[in-house]
Design an enzyme around this catalytic site. Structure first.
Site, PDB file in Angstrom:
ATOM      1  N   ASP A  16       9.106  -3.461  10.410  1.00 18.88           N
ATOM      2  CA  ASP A  16       8.610  -3.469   9.792  1.00 18.88           C
ATOM      3  C   ASP A  16       8.351  -5.259   9.424  1.00 18.88           C
ATOM      4  O   ASP A  16       8.110  -6.388   7.891  1.00 18.88           O
ATOM      5  CB  ASP A  16       8.728  -3.787   8.204  1.00 18.88           C
ATOM      6  N   SER A  20       6.726  -7.867  -1.570  1.00 18.97           N
ATOM      7  CA  SER A  20       6.679  -7.752   0.752  1.00 18.97           C
ATOM      8  C   SER A  20       6.529  -9.345   0.790  1.00 18.97           C
ATOM      9  O   SER A  20       5.321  -9.327   0.742  1.00 18.97           O
ATOM     10  CB  SER A  20       5.721  -6.716   0.575  1.00 18.97           C
ATOM     11  N   HIS A  71       3.571  -3.828   6.639  1.00 25.19           N
ATOM     12  CA  HIS A  71       2.767  -3.416   6.347  1.00 25.19           C
ATOM     13  C   HIS A  71       2.014  -3.933   5.530  1.00 25.19           C
ATOM     14  O   HIS A  71       1.466  -3.416   4.401  1.00 25.19           O
ATOM     15  CB  HIS A  71       3.795  -2.660   5.240  1.00 25.19           C
TER      16      HIS A  71
END
Length: 494
Positions: A274, A354, A239
């Site tokens: 992911d 992230s 993402h």
């Protein structure tokens, strides 16, 4: 008298005299007994006479008694009249001194009235209140004492103020600047033992990078970890970079700990886990040491390193809060649609972390920071989630080899349900020609176990199936018609 009042007796007429003796019933109750003679008080015992005090001792009589017989009071002082200080006008030798009861040893003792203080005419400073409490009336204190105390305070204040003013005026001011000044320095006393957060951060920081993504006028930041220094491979989250994949003019840049940067290309990305892999052309990279998911236990200390909110090189610490936590990932503006069996940590993780590193006390990578639980403000509340290092290693190797990753699929869409005693995944629909259709799984079945391991939600079912390889045959237990049955399913590739 005649008329209506003829029969009314005359109240003014003479009344008959009462009888000499009361009625018998009153005489029996209140009369004198027949045996009583005289008054009721007669015959009481006579109180004993008061004791007569003994005469004074012979020694006292010889010393202080009068010389003549029949005389009372004190005798004259030895030698006759008193000396110079004892005059006839003195208070102790007045004309009535001999008959003064206070000077007469034969005077009887007696109690008089208590002493009375005239509070109205001469009030005193100490007042006795009810309940025998006393207080001091300040207004009755000596005015002279108050004035002296006030003057003493003023005098001390004046002397102190004058002395301070004189000292400040006579003391010369020091120069404002002091060229050549050197501040003292102490010897280093801090020891950083192996395994401390500072030592871990120092060893891991070179392998953690900041990822800058720019698409047109929009931009975003994330983090990444170098996993192959020789070939320049960097692992991050899907993402973080999915918005720039295939977009003309999009730019992805990796910024290293020394401040240098390098353009990065997407090697492959996997929305189902992911995970994404980038490649940079830069020599001298430092790769992270990869740990093992099997070595991680709840309570282990961990350190999170990344670029939260664009602040590169941020280090936070915490512990492993839970393992194998099913977490569904679906980011806005991204095609990520994944369910991971996450490592949960209380190390503060914020947007921008992230793709960053979660390492253990030895500095080994145990996870890729991916998501946070939030109350709506978007900040850390002590619930962060990371993709386990074993899952990351498997997906990254597939992406480096082929640019894509393969997952196992049962071919059902489910929803989490419970009947109050058991939880499970309710089958909403079954894909035609899928592994579930071939195994005989139907809609309205509730999956409660895979290979004997309990399944309590739709996320747990996805994680359980993804733990196997395509082509593996698994046993699926479902509840149908009030009972449970076991079905064999051969997994497909997705």
């Amino acid at each position: 008298m005649t008329g209506a009042f003829a029969d009314v007796p005359d109240r003014l007429a003479p009344r008959p005299s009462p009888a000499d003796r009361p009625p018998p019933e009153q005489e029996a109750a209140f009369g004198r007994p027949a045996a009583a003679v005289g008054g009721f008080a007669d015959g009481r015992p006579t109180p004993p006479p008061r004791p007569v005090p003994p005469p004074p001792a012979e020694a006292l009589l010889r010393a202080f008694g009068p010389k003549g017989t029949g005389e009372r009071g004190l005798q004259e002082p030895p030698g006759g009249r008193p000396g110079r200080r004892r005059t006839a006008a003195g208070p102790w030798w007045k004309s009535d001194a001999r008959s003064d009861p206070w000077r007469d040893p034969y005077a009887p003792a007696g109690l008089g009235a208590p002493a009375v203080y005239d509070e109205a005419s001469r009030p005193g400073p100490v007042v006795v209140e009810p309940q025998d409490r006393t207080k001091l009336r300040v207004r009755d204190l000596s005015v002279r004492l108050s004035v002296l105390a006030l003057l003493a305070v003023l005098l001390v204040g004046a002397i102190g103020g004058g002395a301070g003013w004189y000292l400040t005026k006579t003391n010369d001011e020091t120069p404002l600047l002091a060229p050549g000044t050197q501040l003292s320095q102490v010897d280093p006393g801090i020891t950083r033992e192996p395994g401390s957060v500072s030592q871990i951060a120092e060893s891991v920081m070179p392998s953690v990078v900041s990822i800058e993504v720019r698409v047109g006028q929009a931009g975003a930041t994330g983090s990444g970890v170098v996993v192959d220094a020789e070939n320049g491979y960097i692992v991050t989250n899907n993402h973080v970079v999915s918005g720039a994949d295939g977009v003309e003019g999009a730019e992805i840049r990796a910024v290293f700990v020394d401040g240098s940067g390098s353009a990065a290309r997407i090697v492959g990305r996997d929305p189902a886990s992911d995970i994404a892999v980038l490649k940079v052309e830069k020599p001298g990279l430092v790769a992270a040491s990869l740990g093992s998911s099997d070595d991680v236990v709840v309570g282990d200390p961990v350190v999170a390193i990344g670029s939260p909110l664009g602040l590169a090189g941020t280090v936070t610490s915490g512990i492993v809060s839970a393992l194998e936590r099913p977490v569904r990932l679906a980011g806005e503006g991204s095609d990520t649609n994944a369910v991971i069996s996450a490592v949960q940590t209380d190390a503060p993780i914020n947007p921008g972390n992230s793709g960053g590193a979660l390492v253990d006390a030895s500095g080994a990578l145990i996870g890729i920071n991916t998501a946070i639980a939030s109350t709506g403000a978007g900040g850390s509340i002590g619930l962060g989630f990371a993709i386990p290092v074993d899952t990351m290693r498997d997906i990254a190797e597939q992406l480096i080899e082929s640019g894509s990753a393969v997952h196992s699929s049962l071919g059902v869409n489910t929803r989490s349900v419970t009947d109050g005693t058991r939880d499970g995944a309710l089958v909403l629909n079954v894909e035609p020609s899928s592994a579930a259709a071939a195994a005989g799984i139907r809609e309205e079945d509730v999956v409660i176990a895979v290979e004997g391991e309990r399944v309590g939600s739709s996320e747990e079912l996805v994680v359980a199936v993804d733990a196997f390889q395509p082509g593996d045959t698994i046993t699926v237990e479902v509840v149908r018609g009030g009972g449970s049955i076991e079905l064999e399913a051969t997994l497909d590739a997705a």
